[in-house]
Design an enzyme around this catalytic site. Structure first.
Site, PDB file in Angstrom:
ATOM      1  N   ASN A  74       0.864  -1.187   0.000  1.00 46.69           N
ATOM      2  CA  ASN A  74       0.000   0.000   0.000  1.00 46.69           C
ATOM      3  C   ASN A  74       0.897   1.232   0.000  1.00 46.69           C
ATOM      4  O   ASN A  74       1.482   1.574   1.022  1.00 46.69           O
ATOM      5  CB  ASN A  74      -0.903  -0.033   1.242  1.00 46.69           C
ATOM      6  N   TRP A  75       0.984   1.873  -1.161  1.00 49.33           N
ATOM      7  CA  TRP A  75       1.873   3.041  -1.269  1.00 49.33           C
ATOM      8  C   TRP A  75       1.214   4.305  -0.719  1.00 49.33           C
ATOM      9  O   TRP A  75       1.805   5.380  -0.768  1.00 49.33           O
ATOM     10  CB  TRP A  75       2.311   3.236  -2.732  1.00 49.33           C
ATOM     11  N   LYS A  76      -0.018   4.189  -0.258  1.00 50.04           N
ATOM     12  CA  LYS A  76      -0.763   5.324   0.313  1.00 50.04           C
ATOM     13  C   LYS A  76      -0.635   6.558  -0.594  1.00 50.04           C
ATOM     14  O   LYS A  76      -0.494   6.407  -1.798  1.00 50.04           O
ATOM     15  CB  LYS A  76      -0.289   5.597   1.744  1.00 50.04           C
TER      16      LYS A  76
ATOM     17  N   HIS B 299      -9.856   0.853   4.632  1.00 47.98           N
ATOM     18  CA  HIS B 299      -8.547   1.017   5.275  1.00 47.98           C
ATOM     19  C   HIS B 299      -8.688   2.031   6.407  1.00 47.98           C
ATOM     20  O   HIS B 299      -9.479   2.979   6.301  1.00 47.98           O
ATOM     21  CB  HIS B 299      -7.531   1.506   4.235  1.00 47.98           C
TER      22      HIS B 299
ATOM     23  N   GLU C 176      -5.847  -5.340  10.517  1.00 51.97           N
ATOM     24  CA  GLU C 176      -4.870  -4.274  10.751  1.00 51.97           C
ATOM     25  C   GLU C 176      -5.250  -3.515  12.020  1.00 51.97           C
ATOM     26  O   GLU C 176      -6.080  -2.591  11.963  1.00 51.97           O
ATOM     27  CB  GLU C 176      -4.879  -3.293   9.581  1.00 51.97           C
TER      28      GLU C 176
ATOM     29  N   SER D 184       2.784  -2.000  10.334  1.00 52.14           N
ATOM     30  CA  SER D 184       4.233  -1.856  10.536  1.00 52.14           C
ATOM     31  C   SER D 184       5.034  -3.114  10.192  1.00 52.14           C
ATOM     32  O   SER D 184       6.067  -3.372  10.807  1.00 52.14           O
ATOM     33  CB  SER D 184       4.539  -1.435  11.977  1.00 52.14           C
TER      34      SER D 184
ATOM     35  N   GLY E 215       2.679  -1.180   4.396  1.00 48.73           N
ATOM     36  CA  GLY E 215       2.599   0.237   4.044  1.00 48.73           C
ATOM     37  C   GLY E 215       3.987   0.821   3.875  1.00 48.73           C
ATOM     38  O   GLY E 215       4.626   0.666   2.822  1.00 48.73           O
TER      39      GLY E 215
END
Ligand code: PGA
Length: 263
Positions: free
Chosen positions: A9-11, A94, A166, A214, A235
């Site tokens: 997930n590159w956000k 998310h 998550e 994390s 992430g």
């Protein structure tokens, strides 16, 4: 056998040029492996160019979010039907969406349904806050988020979807505390138990459950090795090609050790 799923997930990072560069670096390092699926979730802007550049034997694409209506006066939004040809997956619910954009249980439910309606596999993200955890409400939160998000789906739909556990306190953007893999195993087991209660044993066996929060190249293996854990959602560490390809490597190693121990 289910494939191990590793989701990046590159956000809200990387412009299209930077995203292509990262894809290029990852392509050089990541090998094709039939039992591992690597999924990249770039910003919506990069989906089109990356879809032309990716080696589909190595990578699949995911959106980070989409709107549940197929079209209409929803200025600024992108619908699941618009993404249909571009992505295989879409993250839904998310914590970044729930916390910063106030996404409600109902909205998450409608998005899950819209994804399935458009042939996109939802990666449904659920998890508790630190306060909820401290109050001993983790199971309740999992139960509530799961039952409401899946309430419009059939047992057959459920078999194909992905659920990412998550815990919000463990996500780097929020508290970023390191979770204990054993605690996470309990939550993953509880998710499957809930799916079994609601949709039966076949759905509970087939649904893929990931851990996210994390995860980095040092601890990915511990999560991947957990009973019932089908992969990880990464992430911050997915923005670093050394770290992310090392996470994929740890999945290769785990699989080859499992294969060797069987033979
Ligand atoms: P993180 O993010 O790995 O940076 O904690 C996980 C996620 O946002 O899905």
């Amino acid at each position: 056998m289910k494939k191990i799923l590793i989701v990046a997930n590159w956000k809200m990072h990387l412009d299209t040029h930077e995203a292509s560069l990262l894809l290029h670096r990852l392509s050089q390092r990541i090998k094709v492996h039939r039992d591992i699926e690597v999924v990249l979730a770039p910003s919506v802007l990069s989906l089109q160019p990356l879809s032309l550049e990716i080696d589909r034997r190595k990578f699949r694409l995911s959106a980070q979010d989409a709107y549940f209506k197929d079209e209409g006066p929803y200025t600024g939004e992108v619908s699941f039907s618009m993404l249909r040809e571009l992505v295989h997956y879409c993250l839904i619910g998310h914590s970044g969406r729930r916390v910063y954009f106030g996404e409600s249980l109902e909205m998450v439910r409608d998005k899950v349904q819209a994804a399935v309606r458009n042939g996109i596999v939802p990666i449904l993200c659920i998890g508790e806050t630190k306060e909820e955890r401290n109050m001993g409400e983790t199971k309740q939160v999992i139960h509530d988020k799961l039952t409401s998000a899946l309430s419009n789906l059939t047992a057959e739909d459920i078999q194909d979807i992905v659920i990412a556990y998550e815990p919000i306190w463990a996500i780097s953007t929020f508290e970023g505390e390191v979770a204990k893999p054993d605690d996470m195993a309990k939550a993953i087991k509880y998710i499957r138990y809930q799916i079994k209660e609601l949709y039966g044993p076949v759905a509970a066996r087939d649904v893929r459950v990931l851990y996210g929060g994390s995860v980095d190249d040092h601890d990915a293996r511990a999560y991947l090795a957990l009973d019932g854990c089908d992969g990880v959602l990464v992430g911050a560490a997915s923005l670093n090609y050394h770290q992310f390809s090392a996470i994929v490597d740890s999945a290769y190693k785990l699989l080859s050790e499992r294969t060797n121990s069987k033979s």
